[in-house]
Design an enzyme around this catalytic site. Structure first.
Site, PDB file in Angstrom:
ATOM      1  CB  CYS A   1      -4.815   2.533   5.031  1.00  0.00           C
ATOM      2  SG  CYS A   1      -3.419   1.751   4.209  1.00  0.00           S
TER       3      CYS A   1
ATOM      4  CG  ASP B   1       3.156   4.411   9.002  1.00  0.00           C
ATOM      5  OD1 ASP B   1       3.790   3.711   8.192  1.00  0.00           O
ATOM      6  OD2 ASP B   1       1.973   4.754   8.823  1.00  0.00           O
TER       7      ASP B   1
ATOM      8  CG  HIS C   1       0.381   1.926   8.041  1.00  0.00           C
ATOM      9  ND1 HIS C   1       0.282   3.189   7.502  1.00  0.00           N
ATOM     10  CD2 HIS C   1      -0.492   1.154   7.356  1.00  0.00           C
ATOM     11  CE1 HIS C   1      -0.606   3.180   6.518  1.00  0.00           C
ATOM     12  NE2 HIS C   1      -1.090   1.961   6.418  1.00  0.00           N
TER      13      HIS C   1
END
Length: 222
Positions: A119, A165, A191
């Site tokens: 991330c 995502d 995600h």
């Protein structure tokens, strides 16, 4: 069994932060910096570090949010996400690169050093590939990769992204596929698919991505 401890890293600007360090049982294959999500060096990130140490790497996960809130660690609920986003806005990427560089420097004694980030950490792993003296980088769903697509990586990069995502459009990935040393993989996942504490966890994709990441690190680091 691997052994672990919390240590203090001192960045080039004199700021000290904490970091989670793990050693393998046998002599290390090389060094690996694990870069956190916005949720801190929490249980998930520590387990990631532990798993790569079990695979033979000397691992350090710097707590890059210590500059704003020492000891920050939250879960994956709405409150944790809100607090993490707020801290992300307080800690600059430039400062975080200094902290990551301090971890890289400490690991240089092991020989080659790789970076793996998730991330926010995935974005920083991409930046590190063009800015820091590392030998390889692995990017997991780094949301800023499109914004920093002009940062040509100086070392091999492997990326893992979810086709579901909504935070990272495929057009962003197309911007970095032009680099011959950047290899990107996509999965039928959302995600954060690697994290078993998230609702978006997708175990089959996580297992496949980790197998690829480990193979990449074996080839590039040792």
């Amino acid at each position: 069994m691997t052994k672990s401890q919390w240590i203090t890293l001192k960045a080039a600007d004199g700021v000290e932060i904490s970091a989670y360090e793990v050693w393998p049982d046998d002599p290390a294959r090389g060094g690996l910096v694990v870069i956190q999500e916005i949720f801190g060096v929490n249980g998930h990130i520590r387990r990631v570090a532990d798993s790569y140490a079990a695979d033979g790497y000397h691992v350090i996960a710097p707590a890059i949010f210590d500059r704003a809130e020492p000891g920050f660690e939250v879960g994956y609920d709405d409150e944790g996400r809100t607090r993490g986003i707020a801290l992300m806005q307080k800690v600059s990427g430039t400062d975080s690169m200094l902290d990551i560089a301090a971890a890289v420097e400490l690991l240089k004694k092991e020989g080659k050093v790789g970076i793996i980030g998730y991330c926010l950490g995935g974005t920083y792993a991409w930046l590190a590939a063009s800015q820091l003296p590392v030998d390889a980088a692995v990017v997991y769903y780094g949301g800023g990769i499109g914004r920093y697509s002009d940062r040509k990586p100086g070392v091999p990069v492997q990326g893992h992204f979810g086709l579901l995502d909504r935070h990272i459009p495929q057009s962003d990935l197309d911007k970095v596929r032009v680099y011959p040393n950047a290899e990107l993989f996509t999965y039928q996942a959302d995600h954060g698919f690697n994290c078993d504490e998230r609702s978006s966890y997708e175990p089959a994709s996580a297992a496949q991505a980790r197998e690829r990441a480990l193979g990449f690190l074996r080839a590039q680091i040792g």
